[in-house]
Design a protein around this motif. Structure first.
Motif, short mmCIF file in Angstrom:
data_model
loop_
_atom_site.label_atom_id
_atom_site.label_comp_id
_atom_site.label_asym_id
_atom_site.label_seq_id
_atom_site.Cartn_x
_atom_site.Cartn_y
_atom_site.Cartn_z
N ALA A 79 0.86 -1.18 0.00
CA ALA A 79 0.00 0.00 0.00
C ALA A 79 0.90 1.23 0.00
O ALA A 79 1.73 1.40 0.89
CB ALA A 79 -0.91 0.00 1.22
N LEU A 80 0.74 2.08 -1.00
CA LEU A 80 1.58 3.26 -1.13
C LEU A 80 0.86 4.47 -0.55
O LEU A 80 -0.24 4.83 -0.99
CB LEU A 80 1.92 3.51 -2.60
CG LEU A 80 3.04 4.52 -2.86
CD1 LEU A 80 4.37 3.98 -2.38
CD2 LEU A 80 3.11 4.85 -4.35
N GLY A 81 1.48 5.08 0.44
CA GLY A 81 0.97 6.34 0.99
C GLY A 81 -0.09 6.21 2.05
O GLY A 81 -0.43 7.19 2.70
N ARG A 82 -0.63 5.02 2.25
CA ARG A 82 -1.65 4.83 3.29
C ARG A 82 -1.64 3.36 3.70
O ARG A 82 -1.38 2.48 2.88
CB ARG A 82 -3.03 5.23 2.78
CG ARG A 82 -3.60 4.30 1.74
CD ARG A 82 -5.00 4.69 1.32
NE ARG A 82 -4.98 5.77 0.36
CZ ARG A 82 -6.07 6.38 -0.07
NH1 ARG A 82 -7.25 6.03 0.39
NH2 ARG A 82 -5.99 7.35 -0.96
N SER A 83 -1.94 3.10 4.94
CA SER A 83 -2.00 1.71 5.40
C SER A 83 -3.33 1.09 5.00
O SER A 83 -4.32 1.79 4.76
CB SER A 83 -1.82 1.64 6.92
OG SER A 83 -2.85 2.36 7.57
N HIS A 84 -3.35 -0.22 4.93
CA HIS A 84 -4.58 -0.93 4.60
C HIS A 84 -4.47 -2.32 5.21
O HIS A 84 -3.42 -2.96 5.12
CB HIS A 84 -4.77 -1.03 3.08
CG HIS A 84 -6.12 -1.50 2.68
ND1 HIS A 84 -6.50 -2.83 2.72
CD2 HIS A 84 -7.21 -0.82 2.23
CE1 HIS A 84 -7.75 -2.95 2.31
NE2 HIS A 84 -8.20 -1.76 2.00
N PRO A 85 -5.53 -2.82 5.81
CA PRO A 85 -5.44 -4.12 6.50
C PRO A 85 -5.14 -5.29 5.58
O PRO A 85 -4.64 -6.32 6.05
CB PRO A 85 -6.83 -4.27 7.15
CG PRO A 85 -7.72 -3.33 6.42
CD PRO A 85 -6.85 -2.19 6.02
N ASP A 86 -5.41 -5.16 4.29
CA ASP A 86 -5.14 -6.26 3.36
C ASP A 86 -3.78 -6.16 2.69
O ASP A 86 -3.44 -6.99 1.84
CB ASP A 86 -6.23 -6.31 2.28
CG ASP A 86 -7.57 -6.76 2.85
OD1 ASP A 86 -7.56 -7.58 3.79
OD2 ASP A 86 -8.61 -6.29 2.36
N ALA A 87 -3.00 -5.15 3.04
CA ALA A 87 -1.66 -4.99 2.47
C ALA A 87 -0.62 -5.53 3.43
O ALA A 87 -0.71 -5.36 4.64
CB ALA A 87 -1.38 -3.53 2.16
N GLN A 88 0.39 -6.20 2.87
CA GLN A 88 1.47 -6.74 3.71
C GLN A 88 2.48 -5.68 4.11
O GLN A 88 3.17 -5.82 5.10
CB GLN A 88 2.19 -7.88 2.97
CG GLN A 88 1.44 -9.19 2.91
CD GLN A 88 0.29 -9.17 1.93
OE1 GLN A 88 0.38 -8.55 0.87
NE2 GLN A 88 -0.81 -9.82 2.28
N MET A 89 2.58 -4.61 3.31
CA MET A 89 3.54 -3.55 3.58
C MET A 89 2.91 -2.20 3.27
O MET A 89 2.02 -2.10 2.42
CB MET A 89 4.81 -3.71 2.72
CG MET A 89 5.57 -4.99 2.92
SD MET A 89 7.07 -5.02 1.89
CE MET A 89 7.66 -6.67 2.23
N THR A 90 3.40 -1.17 3.95
CA THR A 90 3.01 0.21 3.65
C THR A 90 4.28 1.01 3.41
O THR A 90 5.23 0.92 4.20
CB THR A 90 2.23 0.84 4.81
OG1 THR A 90 1.06 0.05 5.08
CG2 THR A 90 1.82 2.27 4.47
N MET A 91 4.31 1.76 2.32
CA MET A 91 5.49 2.56 1.98
C MET A 91 5.06 3.95 1.57
O MET A 91 3.96 4.15 1.04
CB MET A 91 6.29 1.90 0.86
CG MET A 91 6.82 0.52 1.23
SD MET A 91 7.84 -0.20 -0.07
CE MET A 91 8.13 -1.83 0.63
N GLU A 92 5.95 4.90 1.80
CA GLU A 92 5.67 6.28 1.44
C GLU A 92 6.14 6.62 0.03
O GLU A 92 5.65 7.57 -0.58
CB GLU A 92 6.31 7.24 2.44
CG GLU A 92 5.70 7.17 3.83
CD GLU A 92 4.21 7.49 3.81
OE1 GLU A 92 3.81 8.43 3.10
OE2 GLU A 92 3.45 6.79 4.51
#
Length: 217
Positions: free
Chosen positions: A192-205
């Motif tokens: 998930a780019l720019g925002r977290s999401h429960p179905d994403a394994q990673m979050t990046m800016e």
């Protein structure tokens, strides 16, 4: 765990155009219904959707193919005009060039899976030199032949074009419908780019952060 290929959403991922898309849809909505879209409406009815879905929401009724073509063409012409006027921001997003060069240098399969239509894809192919990194046949866009996000079809198609199974792929997304599409497709790693999401394994800016994650080796 290592993966064999990567699939990118385009709007909001390879091109940080979210404010420009918002502006285009708000201006076009004002033409159609006299009031702009709210940000809440945009999040639910615009992000990750194709033009038919968005325009039918704005018009409050089903549209003919001709109506979608005419209204969609008008909206996208407005969007491209807004993009070209944004001289400081009209380029690939932060870290994209470095990441894409790395993928090419290491022969890592890569594709784009987007809700953009053909005319906009050609616009960005020309202005952003996308052919430096992506074969034309590895850009999956809205050609009217398959459901768009949040349906999984666009990611299933992109993985198949790369000769990979979905669990072998990384997907980079910024919208909830896109993340849902990737999850339903069975993608192995969703960023998930720019925002977290429960179905994403990673979050990046930024896309540049992917280079430090050893996802492919």
């Amino acid at each position: 765990m290592s993966y064999k290929g990567i699939i990118f959403d385009f709007n909001g991922v390879l091109y940080g155009d979210t404010p420009l898309q918002n502006r285009a849809w708000q201006q076009f909505a004002t033409r159609l219904r006299s009031t702009p879209l709210t940000l809440e409406e945009i999040a639910v009815h615009i992000y990750g959707r194709n033009n038919r879905d968005a325009l039918e929401y704005l018009c409050g009724r089903a549209l003919t193919a001709q109506e979608v073509e005419v209204l969609g063409g008008q909206k996208e012409a407005l969007y491209r005009q807004i993009c070209l006027a944004d001289q400081d921001g009209f380029h690939l997003s932060l870290g994209a060039t470095e990441l894409l060069d790395f993928l090419v240098q290491h022969d890592i399969p890569r594709a784009i899976a987007t809700s953009l239509e053909k005319e906009n894809i050609e616009f960005f192919r020309q202005h952003f030199q996308l052919a430096n990194w992506f074969a034309q046949e590895h850009i999956v866009y809205d050609d009217g032949l398959r459901p768009t996000k949040p349906a999984p079809d666009v990611y299933l198609r992109a993985a198949a074009l790369l000769g990979l199974t979905p669990p072998d792929c990384v997907v980079v997304e910024d919208s909830p419908p896109g993340i849902q599409a990737a999850k339903t497709a069975g993608i192995g790693c969703i960023i998930a780019l720019g925002r977290s999401h429960p179905d994403a394994q990673m979050t990046m800016e930024s896309l540049g952060e992917i280079l430090s994650k050893d996802l492919f080796f």
